[in-house]
Motif scaffolding. Structure first.
Motif, PDB file in Angstrom:
ATOM      1  N   SER A 199       0.930  -1.318  -0.014  1.00  0.00           N
ATOM      2  CA  SER A 199       0.150  -0.054   0.020  1.00  0.00           C
ATOM      3  C   SER A 199       0.742   1.380  -0.146  1.00  0.00           C
ATOM      4  O   SER A 199       1.526   1.523   0.846  1.00  0.00           O
ATOM      5  N   PHE A 200       0.685   1.954  -1.016  1.00  0.00           N
ATOM      6  CA  PHE A 200       1.601   3.219  -1.247  1.00  0.00           C
ATOM      7  C   PHE A 200       1.019   4.426  -0.803  1.00  0.00           C
ATOM      8  O   PHE A 200       1.599   5.543  -0.923  1.00  0.00           O
ATOM      9  N   ALA A 211       4.848   4.679  -8.033  1.00  0.00           N
ATOM     10  CA  ALA A 211       5.553   3.593  -7.655  1.00  0.00           C
ATOM     11  C   ALA A 211       5.327   2.569  -8.870  1.00  0.00           C
ATOM     12  O   ALA A 211       6.384   1.918  -9.210  1.00  0.00           O
ATOM     13  N   ILE A 212       4.231   2.454  -9.550  1.00  0.00           N
ATOM     14  CA  ILE A 212       4.424   1.635 -10.708  1.00  0.00           C
ATOM     15  C   ILE A 212       5.216   2.096 -11.712  1.00  0.00           C
ATOM     16  O   ILE A 212       5.800   1.535 -12.322  1.00  0.00           O
ATOM     17  N   LYS A 227      -7.401   7.547  -7.978  1.00  0.00           N
ATOM     18  CA  LYS A 227      -6.466   6.832  -7.189  1.00  0.00           C
ATOM     19  C   LYS A 227      -6.479   5.125  -7.484  1.00  0.00           C
ATOM     20  O   LYS A 227      -7.542   4.797  -7.729  1.00  0.00           O
ATOM     21  N   VAL A 228      -5.473   4.384  -7.142  1.00  0.00           N
ATOM     22  CA  VAL A 228      -5.453   2.916  -7.454  1.00  0.00           C
ATOM     23  C   VAL A 228      -6.054   2.293  -6.165  1.00  0.00           C
ATOM     24  O   VAL A 228      -5.506   2.079  -5.150  1.00  0.00           O
ATOM     25  N   MET A 229      -7.133   1.486  -6.784  1.00  0.00           N
ATOM     26  CA  MET A 229      -8.074   0.597  -5.511  1.00  0.00           C
ATOM     27  C   MET A 229      -7.125  -0.639  -5.446  1.00  0.00           C
ATOM     28  O   MET A 229      -6.887  -1.222  -4.575  1.00  0.00           O
ATOM     29  N   HIS A 230      -6.614  -1.221  -6.696  1.00  0.00           N
ATOM     30  CA  HIS A 230      -5.745  -2.649  -6.667  1.00  0.00           C
ATOM     31  C   HIS A 230      -5.031  -2.556  -8.136  1.00  0.00           C
ATOM     32  O   HIS A 230      -5.648  -2.017  -9.328  1.00  0.00           O
ATOM     33  N   SER A 231      -3.821  -3.020  -8.033  1.00  0.00           N
ATOM     34  CA  SER A 231      -3.164  -3.450  -9.286  1.00  0.00           C
ATOM     35  C   SER A 231      -2.420  -4.533  -8.918  1.00  0.00           C
ATOM     36  O   SER A 231      -2.050  -4.833  -7.825  1.00  0.00           O
ATOM     37  N   ASP A 234      -3.199   2.179  -3.693  1.00  0.00           N
ATOM     38  CA  ASP A 234      -2.964   3.836  -2.881  1.00  0.00           C
ATOM     39  C   ASP A 234      -3.472   3.296  -1.379  1.00  0.00           C
ATOM     40  O   ASP A 234      -3.164   4.326  -0.545  1.00  0.00           O
ATOM     41  N   GLY A 235      -4.226   2.410  -1.047  1.00  0.00           N
ATOM     42  CA  GLY A 235      -4.278   2.149   0.228  1.00  0.00           C
ATOM     43  C   GLY A 235      -5.802   3.202   0.596  1.00  0.00           C
ATOM     44  O   GLY A 235      -6.570   3.509  -0.201  1.00  0.00           O
TER      45      GLY A 235
END
Length: 146
Positions: A8-9, A16-17, A59-63, A76-77
């Motif tokens: 979780s970033f 980060a990706i 924001k990124v929920m899951h990747s 993104d937590g």
């Protein structure tokens, strides 16, 4: 059974990706943003959202990213802005000293070297670092096949 790492970033997942794509050649396998979630929270239940409220829709929920033969899950937590990766390190095994040096230097960019990459009694090169996001990495070169 399969155990995978989920990092979780806290609001910096896109960054980060991009970093891991450049540093390690990571490939994005899956990416879902909060805007991709159905209205009203998971399964239409408005009370089943994220603790502390829903992060921004971009924001990124899951990747899932693939690094070599390994898949890492990233998010993104809750977007607290304070990612903490304490008590855990990711270990990266290189097949050559040249690969180890390239990856070590790339991951160390903007981070902190804990132990420089150097020969040891158990391998031709070993080092430890914390990358710019605070993720700990162990770098080791695989011993030659017997």
């Amino acid at each position: 059974m399969k155990v995978q790492s989920y990092l979780s970033f806290e609001g910096r997942c896109d960054e980060a990706i991009a970093f891991y794509k450049k540093a390690l050649g990571a490939e994005v396998v899956q990416l879902m943003r909060y805007s991709d979630a159905p209205a009203g929270g998971p399964a239409g239940n408005p009370d089943a959202g994220c603790a502390g409220g829903m992060p921004g829709p971009d924001k990124v929920m899951h990747s899932v990213v693939r690094v070599g033969d390994t898949e890492l899950m990233l998010s993104d937590g809750s977007c607290s802005g304070h990612a903490e990766f304490k008590g855990i390190m990711l270990s990266l095994t290189a097949h050559s000293d040249a690969d180890a040096r390239q990856w070590f230097d790339a991951l160390a960019d903007g981070g902190q070297v804990i132990q420089p990459l150097m020969p040891t009694f158990f391998t031709s090169n070993f080092g430890m670092l914390s990358d710019r996001f605070g993720v700990g990495w162990l770098m080791v070169v695989a011993p030659p096949a017997a």
